[in-house]
Design an enzyme around this catalytic site. Structure first.
Site: not given
Length: 328
Positions: A12, A33, A119, A148-149, A176, A179, A208-209
């Site tokens: 992201i 970062d 995010s 989340s997205c 999905h 990832t 997934t939550g």
């Protein structure tokens, strides 16, 4: 334009500058970062395997990332208390490391006066989804979660259906795309052994939550939709199947009509299509998701299966931009 600082240059964090630079709504002034140096950051920004090469001029100059003549200050601080946000003056800090997700941890960014958007779902920060519960946002809030997205796309479609037909219960399944945490080849993987199987060779069940988080932004749906996901061997774009038990009887044409009206009116973040589409058609699409009107089916007037597509990175980045600019 709203000035923004980005903490974390992962999926992201790295896609946000790519999208933000073309949005015309926000101005990224700093990125932190500790694991990526400036030249590598410039390389990552120039060459994106998913969204193609950026057309802007990108260079490293005086310890800054310069995109089309705009300078972005770069920090490499591992201790967030050492980040000098005030040197660049962001109005918002996007906490996208996936580590500082509570108000206590992410609160270190508040010392220089910037608001914070986390995010990912948070255990204690207020959570908002644009077009769903953003009207309850108070500009005095200093820290919020953009959830989340998956929650963003699920909540926007669920809101339209629930407002019009009342969802009594539902099941959601997401296919999905691969990832960053998956393995390119079989390798060890902690408690969930099947997560160690090669991503390009397998369809892998994942938890997934997102459905739980939907209850946070639409309280009347708390506990009603539950969900699961499969990670599938495609590089980008995911698709959701939302199966709902409706309290009010509805013909499929009526469902299509209310979703289309919402997408053209108060919920423009939700897309709508009647074309014969495939996943790649939504690469770099900025909608929270796009409702596929041709793909849905009904068992009867109270049981429907709805299909919607989304690009996780670009969709999510767009919702963050909308949040930062809608109340300023």
């Amino acid at each position: 334009m709203v000035k923004v600082g980005v903490k974390g240059f992962g999926c992201i964090g790295a896609s946000s500058p790519w999208f933000f630079s073309n949005s015309g709504k926000v101005d990224i002034v700093t990125i932190n970062d500790p694991f990526i140096d400036l030249n590598y950051m410039m390389y990552m920004f120039q060459y994106d395997s998913t969204h193609s090469k950026i057309h802007d001029t990108v260079k490293a100059e005086n310890r800054k990332l310069v995109i089309s003549g705009k300078s972005i200050s770069i920090f490499q601080e591992q201790d967030p208390t050492n980040i000098k946000w005030d040197d660049a003056g962001p109005e918002y800090v996007m906490e996208s490391t996936g580590v500082f997700t509570t108000m206590e941890k992410a609160g270190v960014h508040l010392k220089d006066g910037a608001k914070v958007i986390i995010s990912t779902p948070s255990a204690d920060a207020p959570m908002f989804v644009m077009g769903v519960n953003h009207d309850k946002y108070d500009n005095s809030l200093k820290m919020v979660s953009n959830v989340s997205c998956i929650t963003n796309y699920l909540a926007s479609l669920a809101k339209v259906i629930h407002d019009n037909f009342s969802i009594m219960e539902g099941l959601r399944t997401t296919a999905h795309a691969i990832t960053a945490t998956q393995k390119t080849m079989d390798n060890h993987s902690g408690k969930l052994w099947h997560n160690g199987q090669g991503a390009a060779q397998n369809i892998i069940l994942a938890s997934t939550g997102a459905a739980k988080a939907v209850g946070k932004v639409i309280p009347e749906l708390n506990g009603k939709p539950i969900g699961m996901a499969f990670h599938v061997p495609t590089l980008n774009v995911s698709v959701m199947d939302l199966t709902c038990h409706l309290e009010k009887a509805a013909k499929y044409d009526s469902i299509k009509m209310v979703v289309k009206q919402a997408s053209e009116g108060p919920l423009k973040i939700l897309g709508y299509t009647e074309d014969q589409v495939v996943s790649y058609n939504f690469n770099s699409d900025t909608h929270s998701s796009t409702f596929d009107a041709r793909a849905g089916i009904t068992l009867n007037d109270h049981c429907v299966k709805l299909i919607s597509w989304y690009d996780s990175e670009f969709s999510y980045s767009n919702q963050v931009v909308d949040h930062m600019t809608s109340k300023e």
